[in-house]
Design an enzyme around this catalytic site. Structure first.
Site, mmCIF file in Angstrom:
data_model
loop_
_atom_site.group_PDB
_atom_site.id
_atom_site.type_symbol
_atom_site.label_atom_id
_atom_site.label_comp_id
_atom_site.label_asym_id
_atom_site.label_seq_id
_atom_site.Cartn_x
_atom_site.Cartn_y
_atom_site.Cartn_z
ATOM 1 N N CYS A 99 -22.810 -48.518 -1.287
ATOM 2 C CA CYS A 99 -21.684 -48.650 -2.258
ATOM 3 C C CYS A 99 -20.576 -49.424 -1.563
ATOM 4 O O CYS A 99 -20.413 -50.431 -1.369
ATOM 5 C CB CYS A 99 -21.630 -47.301 -2.936
ATOM 6 S SG CYS A 99 -20.442 -47.437 -4.388
ATOM 7 N N HIS A 198 -26.228 -45.391 -4.568
ATOM 8 C CA HIS A 198 -26.422 -44.419 -3.777
ATOM 9 C C HIS A 198 -27.732 -43.933 -3.454
ATOM 10 O O HIS A 198 -28.261 -42.819 -4.319
ATOM 11 C CB HIS A 198 -25.305 -43.099 -3.992
ATOM 12 C CG HIS A 198 -23.954 -43.420 -3.956
ATOM 13 N ND1 HIS A 198 -23.367 -43.184 -2.885
ATOM 14 C CD2 HIS A 198 -23.176 -44.164 -4.762
ATOM 15 C CE1 HIS A 198 -22.003 -43.466 -2.952
ATOM 16 N NE2 HIS A 198 -21.878 -44.236 -4.121
ATOM 17 N N GLU A 200 -29.028 -41.945 -1.299
ATOM 18 C CA GLU A 200 -29.303 -40.781 -0.666
ATOM 19 C C GLU A 200 -29.216 -39.541 -1.875
ATOM 20 O O GLU A 200 -29.910 -38.641 -1.656
ATOM 21 C CB GLU A 200 -28.024 -40.375 0.257
ATOM 22 C CG GLU A 200 -26.774 -40.085 -0.479
ATOM 23 C CD GLU A 200 -26.100 -41.336 -0.615
ATOM 24 O OE1 GLU A 200 -24.687 -41.268 -1.049
ATOM 25 O OE2 GLU A 200 -26.500 -42.736 -0.897
#
Length: 241
Positions: A99, A198, A200
């Protein structure tokens, strides 16, 4: 070698929440992570690769832009991350930008940003969620296509800025359905990939885990003095056989 060590930059304010999730993804990919924040030691020589994490907007002072009133800035973190990206390339170490980190990767290489990206790309779907509710198209013949495949990808989105002009040595790797840049990548070694979303938060998705695995593979290749992009390509072929 043992698990490659990956330096991960985070916000001083909220990084304690997100770092464990990034560290989990790095661990699942075969690496281990250490957290870096502005004001503390961040030694590029200690690590095999870096992740520039998400967070506040990047100051337009870094690329000659004009400040918008809605921007939330962290100048100390800007300075740290720009230095680290430049140092990583100088020392031939791979980079993953998440990001804000994707934007910093572009800015550190001389590129610019749209501060109000959705004001420019009015056809782009504006979502603000960690859930995969936005579609991106992966560009053919890119590193990202090799790592995650060409099938349209469902991602999350927590950003207001996006890449405008590309930094030196970068190419676009993905766009959303409105044309906004959603991923950039370095054309040559050292391996570098920036994604606007994102991954993750999407560790349950194989294609998102593959992004972290590519970074760890490149970090191991660098440590063992092999070609990073070539090793990533070779691993992808082994996984898909």
């Amino acid at each position: 070698m043992s698990r490659p060590l990956i330096g991960v930059t985070t916000s001083r304010r909220s990084g304690w929440r997100i770092f464990p999730l990034v560290a989990l993804n790095v661990w699942l990919a075969g690496g281990r992570a250490t957290r870096w924040v502005a004001g503390r030691d961040a030694d590029i020589d200690r690590v095999d690769g870096i992740i520039i994490g998400g967070g506040d907007d990047i100051s337009p002072d870094l690329y000659g832009g004009r400040l918008v009133t809605s921007a939330r800035l962290d100048p100390d973190r800007d300075a740290l991350e720009r230095r680290l990206v430049c140092a990583a390339f100088e020392h031939d170490k791979p980079v993953l930008g998440i990001c804000r980190g994707s934007q910093m990767l572009n800015v550190a290489l001389g590129g610019t940003l749209h501060q109000d990206a959705y004001g420019v790309y009015t056809a782009s779907k504006r979502v603000w969620t960690i859930l995969p509710r936005k579609t991106v198209k992966i560009c053919a013949e890119t590193r990202l296509a090799g790592v995650s495949g060409l099938k349209p990808m469902q991602i999350n989105a927590l950003h207001s800025q996006a890449v405008d002009t590309l930094g030196a040595g970068l190419q676009v790797a993905a766009r959303d359905l409105g044309g906004m840049v959603q991923a950039v990548e370095r054309i040559a070694d050292p391996f570098a990939l920036g994604v606007q979303w994102h991954p993750e938060h999407l560790f349950y998705a194989r294609r998102q885990r593959a992004i972290f695995r590519a970074l760890v593979t490149a970090a191991r290749a660098r440590h063992e003095h092999r070609g990073q992009i070539e090793d990533v390509r070779r691993e992808v072929e082994m996984v898909t056989e």
